[in-house]
Design a protein around this motif. Sequence first.
Motif, PDB file in Angstrom:
ATOM      1  N   ALA A  32      22.984  19.862  -0.965  1.00 18.86           N
ATOM      2  CA  ALA A  32      24.401  19.850  -0.580  1.00 18.86           C
ATOM      3  C   ALA A  32      25.284  20.230  -1.758  1.00 18.86           C
ATOM      4  N   SER A  83      27.682  23.511  -2.018  1.00 19.19           N
ATOM      5  CA  SER A  83      29.133  23.392  -2.220  1.00 19.19           C
ATOM      6  C   SER A  83      29.619  24.256  -3.376  1.00 19.19           C
ATOM      7  N   GLY A 115      21.924  12.220   4.699  1.00 20.93           N
ATOM      8  CA  GLY A 115      22.046  13.660   4.900  1.00 20.93           C
ATOM      9  C   GLY A 115      20.768  14.305   5.378  1.00 20.93           C
ATOM     10  N   GLY A 174      20.615  19.764   3.059  1.00 13.05           N
ATOM     11  CA  GLY A 174      21.956  19.629   2.502  1.00 13.05           C
ATOM     12  C   GLY A 174      23.064  20.173   3.368  1.00 13.05           C
ATOM     13  N   SER A 175      22.724  20.591   4.585  1.00 13.86           N
ATOM     14  CA  SER A 175      23.752  21.216   5.434  1.00 13.86           C
ATOM     15  C   SER A 175      24.737  20.203   5.998  1.00 13.86           C
ATOM     16  N   LEU A 208      26.099  16.057   5.436  1.00 16.07           N
ATOM     17  CA  LEU A 208      26.082  14.755   4.767  1.00 16.07           C
ATOM     18  C   LEU A 208      27.127  13.860   5.421  1.00 16.07           C
TER      19      LEU A 208
END
Length: 333
Positions: free
Chosen positions: A137, A141, A285, A289-290, A292
Amino acid sequence: MSDQQALRLGTRRSKLAMAQSGQVAEAVRRVTGRPVELVEITTYGDTSREHLAQIGGTGVFVTALRDALVRGEVDFAVHSLKDLPTAQPADLALAAVPVREDPRDVLVARDGLRFEELPDGARVGTGSPRRMAQLNAYARSHGRTIETVPIRGNVDTRIGYVRKGELDAVVLAAAGLNRIGRIDEATDFLSVDVVLPAPGQGALAIECAAHDADLVAALAELDDPYTRAAVTAERSLLAALEAGCSAPVGALADLPRALDPARAGEAPMADEQIVKEMRLRGVVGTTDGSTLVQLSTTGPVPGTHDRAMALGRELAAEMLAKGAAGLMGERAH
Protein backbone atom coordinates in the motif's frame (compact mmCIF):
# COMPACT_ATOMS: atom_id res chain seq x y z
CA MET A 1 9.38 -24.23 47.45
CA SER A 2 13.01 -24.94 48.18
CA ASP A 3 15.24 -21.92 47.73
CA GLN A 4 17.79 -24.06 45.93
CA GLN A 5 15.43 -25.91 43.60
CA ALA A 6 15.98 -24.73 40.03
CA LEU A 7 13.03 -23.26 38.17
CA ARG A 8 12.57 -24.85 34.74
CA LEU A 9 11.94 -22.32 31.97
CA GLY A 10 10.39 -23.72 28.80
CA THR A 11 11.61 -22.09 25.61
CA ARG A 12 11.68 -22.66 21.88
CA ARG A 13 15.08 -23.66 20.49
CA SER A 14 15.66 -20.81 18.05
CA LYS A 15 18.53 -18.40 18.61
CA LEU A 16 16.08 -15.56 19.23
CA ALA A 17 13.90 -17.57 21.62
CA MET A 18 16.97 -18.72 23.56
CA ALA A 19 18.26 -15.14 23.76
CA GLN A 20 15.02 -13.66 25.07
CA SER A 21 14.45 -16.59 27.43
CA GLY A 22 17.98 -16.16 28.76
CA GLN A 23 17.27 -12.51 29.50
CA VAL A 24 14.07 -13.43 31.33
CA ALA A 25 15.87 -16.20 33.23
CA GLU A 26 18.37 -13.67 34.55
CA ALA A 27 15.57 -11.36 35.67
CA VAL A 28 13.75 -14.25 37.39
CA ARG A 29 16.95 -15.23 39.20
CA ARG A 30 17.18 -11.70 40.53
CA VAL A 31 13.61 -11.53 41.82
CA THR A 32 13.38 -15.09 43.21
CA GLY A 33 16.95 -15.79 44.30
CA ARG A 34 16.61 -19.22 42.68
CA PRO A 35 18.56 -20.79 39.82
CA VAL A 36 16.77 -21.06 36.49
CA GLU A 37 17.48 -23.71 33.88
CA LEU A 38 16.32 -23.50 30.26
CA VAL A 39 14.36 -26.47 28.89
CA GLU A 40 14.34 -26.47 25.08
CA ILE A 41 11.06 -27.49 23.47
CA THR A 42 10.35 -27.91 19.76
CA THR A 43 7.01 -26.52 18.55
CA TYR A 44 5.02 -27.37 15.45
CA GLY A 45 5.77 -23.93 14.08
CA ASP A 46 9.49 -24.70 14.30
CA THR A 47 9.32 -28.00 12.41
CA SER A 48 6.73 -27.21 9.74
CA ARG A 49 8.11 -25.69 6.55
CA GLU A 50 4.72 -24.41 5.41
CA HIS A 51 3.86 -20.74 5.62
CA LEU A 52 2.04 -19.67 8.77
CA ALA A 53 -1.17 -18.84 6.95
CA GLN A 54 -1.24 -22.43 5.64
CA ILE A 55 -0.68 -24.14 9.02
CA GLY A 56 -3.09 -21.89 10.86
CA GLY A 57 -0.72 -19.37 12.41
CA THR A 58 -2.54 -19.11 15.72
CA GLY A 59 -0.74 -20.92 18.52
CA VAL A 60 1.68 -22.95 16.40
CA PHE A 61 4.69 -21.65 18.36
CA VAL A 62 3.13 -21.90 21.81
CA THR A 63 1.02 -25.07 22.06
CA ALA A 64 3.95 -27.40 22.84
CA LEU A 65 5.22 -25.00 25.53
CA ARG A 66 1.77 -24.77 27.08
CA ASP A 67 1.39 -28.56 27.02
CA ALA A 68 4.71 -28.89 28.88
CA LEU A 69 3.46 -26.41 31.49
CA VAL A 70 0.21 -28.32 32.01
CA ARG A 71 2.10 -31.61 32.34
CA GLY A 72 4.44 -30.07 34.91
CA GLU A 73 7.55 -30.62 32.77
CA VAL A 74 8.47 -26.93 33.08
CA ASP A 75 7.59 -24.34 35.72
CA PHE A 76 7.13 -21.35 33.43
CA ALA A 77 7.51 -20.46 29.77
CA VAL A 78 8.49 -17.42 27.72
CA HIS A 79 6.68 -16.59 24.49
CA SER A 80 6.81 -13.78 21.97
CA LEU A 81 3.50 -12.24 22.94
CA LYS A 82 2.42 -11.73 19.33
CA ASP A 83 2.41 -15.53 18.92
CA LEU A 84 -0.13 -16.10 21.72
CA PRO A 85 -3.74 -16.89 20.82
CA THR A 86 -6.00 -14.14 22.17
CA ALA A 87 -7.98 -16.52 24.43
CA GLN A 88 -6.13 -17.29 27.70
CA PRO A 89 -6.50 -20.89 29.01
CA ALA A 90 -8.03 -21.01 32.50
CA ASP A 91 -5.31 -23.31 33.83
CA LEU A 92 -2.46 -20.97 32.81
CA ALA A 93 -1.65 -17.50 34.12
CA LEU A 94 -0.12 -14.72 32.06
CA ALA A 95 1.98 -13.81 35.07
CA ALA A 96 4.08 -11.04 33.54
CA VAL A 97 4.42 -8.87 30.46
CA PRO A 98 7.82 -7.18 30.87
CA VAL A 99 8.76 -3.79 29.44
CA ARG A 100 8.33 -3.86 25.68
CA GLU A 101 11.18 -3.68 23.22
CA ASP A 102 11.01 -1.43 20.14
CA PRO A 103 7.77 -2.53 18.39
CA ARG A 104 8.79 -1.33 14.91
CA ASP A 105 9.65 -3.37 11.85
CA VAL A 106 13.01 -2.89 10.16
CA LEU A 107 14.37 -3.42 6.68
CA VAL A 108 17.58 -5.31 5.98
CA ALA A 109 18.43 -4.42 2.40
CA ARG A 110 21.32 -4.87 0.00
CA ASP A 111 23.80 -2.02 -0.32
CA GLY A 112 22.49 -0.35 2.84
CA LEU A 113 19.34 0.83 1.08
CA ARG A 114 16.40 2.44 2.86
CA PHE A 115 12.87 1.44 1.80
CA GLU A 116 12.43 4.63 -0.26
CA GLU A 117 15.66 3.86 -2.11
CA LEU A 118 14.70 0.36 -3.27
CA PRO A 119 14.40 0.15 -7.06
CA ASP A 120 11.01 -0.27 -8.71
CA GLY A 121 10.07 -3.95 -8.69
CA ALA A 122 12.39 -4.74 -5.79
CA ARG A 123 11.90 -8.20 -4.25
CA VAL A 124 11.13 -7.84 -0.54
CA GLY A 125 10.89 -10.96 1.60
CA THR A 126 8.44 -11.40 4.46
CA GLY A 127 6.25 -14.21 5.73
CA SER A 128 3.71 -11.75 7.14
CA PRO A 129 0.50 -10.84 5.26
CA ARG A 130 0.31 -7.78 7.55
CA ARG A 131 3.66 -6.50 6.32
CA MET A 132 2.84 -7.34 2.70
CA ALA A 133 -0.41 -5.38 2.84
CA GLN A 134 1.12 -2.24 4.31
CA LEU A 135 4.36 -2.25 2.31
CA ASN A 136 2.48 -2.74 -0.95
CA ALA A 137 0.00 0.00 0.00
CA TYR A 138 2.82 2.41 0.85
CA ALA A 139 4.61 1.66 -2.43
CA ARG A 140 1.35 2.13 -4.37
CA SER A 141 0.70 5.47 -2.68
CA HIS A 142 4.07 6.68 -3.95
CA GLY A 143 3.58 5.42 -7.49
CA ARG A 144 5.99 2.53 -7.06
CA THR A 145 5.79 -1.25 -7.18
CA ILE A 146 7.53 -3.89 -5.10
CA GLU A 147 7.26 -7.66 -5.19
CA THR A 148 6.61 -9.14 -1.76
CA VAL A 149 8.03 -12.66 -1.58
CA PRO A 150 6.76 -15.12 1.09
CA ILE A 151 9.64 -16.47 3.20
CA ARG A 152 10.09 -18.35 6.44
CA GLY A 153 13.06 -19.26 8.61
CA ASN A 154 15.19 -17.84 11.38
CA VAL A 155 17.00 -14.52 11.29
CA ASP A 156 20.12 -16.01 9.65
CA THR A 157 18.04 -17.67 6.94
CA ARG A 158 16.06 -14.54 6.17
CA ILE A 159 19.02 -12.16 6.07
CA GLY A 160 20.84 -14.82 4.04
CA TYR A 161 18.41 -14.29 1.17
CA VAL A 162 19.70 -10.71 0.91
CA ARG A 163 23.36 -11.59 1.39
CA LYS A 164 23.13 -14.19 -1.42
CA GLY A 165 21.41 -11.73 -3.75
CA GLU A 166 18.16 -13.72 -3.94
CA LEU A 167 16.15 -10.82 -2.50
CA ASP A 168 16.69 -7.07 -2.43
CA ALA A 169 15.50 -6.81 1.16
CA VAL A 170 13.74 -8.58 4.00
CA VAL A 171 11.55 -7.16 6.76
CA LEU A 172 12.10 -8.24 10.37
CA ALA A 173 11.04 -7.12 13.83
CA ALA A 174 13.40 -4.62 15.46
CA ALA A 175 12.85 -6.32 18.82
CA GLY A 176 14.24 -9.61 17.60
CA LEU A 177 17.38 -8.07 16.14
CA ASN A 178 17.86 -6.05 19.31
CA ARG A 179 17.60 -9.13 21.51
CA ILE A 180 20.23 -11.05 19.57
CA GLY A 181 22.55 -8.05 19.25
CA ARG A 182 22.20 -7.60 15.48
CA ILE A 183 20.21 -4.40 15.15
CA ASP A 184 23.15 -2.76 13.38
CA GLU A 185 22.30 -4.94 10.35
CA ALA A 186 19.04 -3.02 9.84
CA THR A 187 19.30 -0.54 6.99
CA ASP A 188 15.99 1.23 7.73
CA PHE A 189 13.57 1.52 10.63
CA LEU A 190 10.04 1.50 9.23
CA SER A 191 7.90 4.18 10.87
CA VAL A 192 4.72 2.96 12.52
CA ASP A 193 3.01 5.57 10.33
CA VAL A 194 4.01 3.36 7.37
CA VAL A 195 3.80 -0.15 8.86
CA LEU A 196 1.87 -0.83 12.04
CA PRO A 197 3.38 -3.79 13.92
CA ALA A 198 1.63 -7.02 14.81
CA PRO A 199 -0.50 -6.79 17.96
CA GLY A 200 1.89 -7.36 20.87
CA GLN A 201 5.03 -7.13 18.72
CA GLY A 202 8.16 -6.46 20.77
CA ALA A 203 6.56 -7.73 24.00
CA LEU A 204 7.20 -10.98 25.82
CA ALA A 205 4.71 -13.12 27.73
CA ILE A 206 5.72 -15.08 30.83
CA GLU A 207 3.28 -17.86 31.58
CA CYS A 208 2.99 -20.40 34.40
CA ALA A 209 0.40 -22.72 35.93
CA ALA A 210 -2.46 -20.70 37.41
CA HIS A 211 -2.57 -22.83 40.56
CA ASP A 212 1.04 -22.01 41.53
CA ALA A 213 0.19 -18.83 43.43
CA ASP A 214 3.72 -18.35 44.79
CA LEU A 215 5.28 -18.47 41.32
CA VAL A 216 2.57 -16.27 39.82
CA ALA A 217 3.33 -13.66 42.49
CA ALA A 218 7.10 -13.92 42.02
CA LEU A 219 6.92 -13.59 38.22
CA ALA A 220 4.51 -10.65 38.57
CA GLU A 221 7.50 -8.62 39.81
CA LEU A 222 8.60 -8.47 36.15
CA ASP A 223 5.26 -7.13 34.90
CA ASP A 224 5.14 -3.65 33.32
CA PRO A 225 1.62 -2.20 33.65
CA TYR A 226 2.10 0.23 30.74
CA THR A 227 3.13 -2.56 28.37
CA ARG A 228 0.37 -4.86 29.62
CA ALA A 229 -2.26 -2.16 29.05
CA ALA A 230 -1.00 -1.50 25.51
CA VAL A 231 -0.86 -5.13 24.41
CA THR A 232 -4.20 -5.89 26.05
CA ALA A 233 -5.83 -3.19 23.92
CA GLU A 234 -4.04 -4.42 20.77
CA ARG A 235 -4.98 -8.07 21.36
CA SER A 236 -8.57 -7.11 22.20
CA LEU A 237 -8.75 -5.48 18.76
CA LEU A 238 -7.38 -8.66 17.15
CA ALA A 239 -9.83 -10.87 19.02
CA ALA A 240 -12.81 -8.66 18.18
CA LEU A 241 -11.84 -8.82 14.50
CA GLU A 242 -11.86 -12.62 14.94
CA ALA A 243 -8.50 -12.78 13.22
CA GLY A 244 -5.63 -15.19 13.70
CA CYS A 245 -2.08 -14.04 14.33
CA SER A 246 -1.17 -14.63 10.66
CA ALA A 247 -4.01 -12.42 9.38
CA PRO A 248 -3.08 -9.04 7.84
CA VAL A 249 -3.85 -7.07 11.02
CA GLY A 250 -1.58 -4.43 12.51
CA ALA A 251 -2.15 -2.63 15.81
CA LEU A 252 -0.26 -0.35 18.15
CA ALA A 253 -1.25 1.37 21.37
CA ASP A 254 0.81 4.50 21.97
CA LEU A 255 1.51 4.95 25.65
CA PRO A 256 3.38 7.99 27.00
CA ARG A 257 6.90 6.56 26.83
CA ALA A 258 6.19 4.62 23.63
CA LEU A 259 5.52 7.81 21.66
CA ASP A 260 9.27 8.03 21.07
CA PRO A 261 10.40 4.63 19.68
CA ALA A 262 14.01 5.48 20.50
CA ARG A 263 13.06 5.30 24.17
CA ALA A 264 11.33 1.92 23.98
CA GLY A 265 12.29 -0.17 26.98
CA GLU A 266 12.92 2.80 29.28
CA ALA A 267 11.03 3.34 32.50
CA PRO A 268 8.56 6.25 32.33
CA MET A 269 9.71 9.68 33.42
CA ALA A 270 8.01 11.15 36.47
CA ASP A 271 6.12 13.73 34.42
CA GLU A 272 4.83 11.03 32.07
CA GLN A 273 2.84 9.45 34.88
CA ILE A 274 0.25 12.25 34.52
CA VAL A 275 -0.44 11.72 30.79
CA LYS A 276 -4.03 10.51 30.66
CA GLU A 277 -4.63 9.42 27.07
CA MET A 278 -3.64 6.44 24.98
CA ARG A 279 -4.02 6.16 21.21
CA LEU A 280 -4.83 2.80 19.64
CA ARG A 281 -4.29 2.40 15.91
CA GLY A 282 -5.37 -0.56 13.79
CA VAL A 283 -5.07 -1.62 10.17
CA VAL A 284 -6.40 -4.46 8.04
CA GLY A 285 -5.61 -4.83 4.37
CA THR A 286 -5.42 -7.03 1.32
CA THR A 287 -1.91 -8.39 0.82
CA ASP A 288 -1.54 -6.61 -2.53
CA GLY A 289 -2.04 -3.29 -0.75
CA SER A 290 -4.96 -2.28 -2.94
CA THR A 291 -7.34 -1.83 0.00
CA LEU A 292 -6.61 -0.84 3.60
CA VAL A 293 -8.93 -0.07 6.49
CA GLN A 294 -6.88 2.01 8.91
CA LEU A 295 -8.44 3.77 11.90
CA SER A 296 -7.46 5.03 15.33
CA THR A 297 -9.16 5.89 18.57
CA THR A 298 -8.08 7.67 21.72
CA GLY A 299 -9.13 6.88 25.25
CA PRO A 300 -8.00 7.23 28.85
CA VAL A 301 -4.80 5.35 29.71
CA PRO A 302 -6.38 2.08 30.83
CA GLY A 303 -6.11 1.49 34.56
CA THR A 304 -7.87 -1.84 34.33
CA HIS A 305 -7.90 -4.89 32.09
CA ASP A 306 -11.55 -4.23 31.21
CA ARG A 307 -10.90 -0.66 30.03
CA ALA A 308 -8.05 -1.79 27.77
CA MET A 309 -10.23 -4.57 26.36
CA ALA A 310 -13.05 -2.10 25.72
CA LEU A 311 -10.77 0.25 23.76
CA GLY A 312 -9.76 -2.60 21.45
CA ARG A 313 -13.34 -3.74 20.93
CA GLU A 314 -14.50 -0.21 20.14
CA LEU A 315 -11.89 0.27 17.44
CA ALA A 316 -12.57 -3.19 16.00
CA ALA A 317 -16.27 -2.35 15.71
CA GLU A 318 -15.43 0.81 13.77
CA MET A 319 -13.08 -1.13 11.47
CA LEU A 320 -15.66 -3.86 10.83
CA ALA A 321 -18.21 -1.18 9.98
CA LYS A 322 -15.73 0.10 7.36
CA GLY A 323 -15.42 -3.34 5.75
CA ALA A 324 -12.46 -4.89 7.57
CA ALA A 325 -13.99 -8.37 7.72
CA GLY A 326 -13.83 -8.80 3.97
CA LEU A 327 -10.09 -8.06 3.89
CA MET A 328 -8.86 -10.80 6.22
CA GLY A 329 -7.71 -14.07 4.71
CA GLU A 330 -7.76 -16.07 7.95
CA ARG A 331 -10.56 -16.21 10.45
CA ALA A 332 -10.47 -17.76 13.89
CA HIS A 333 -11.84 -21.26 14.31
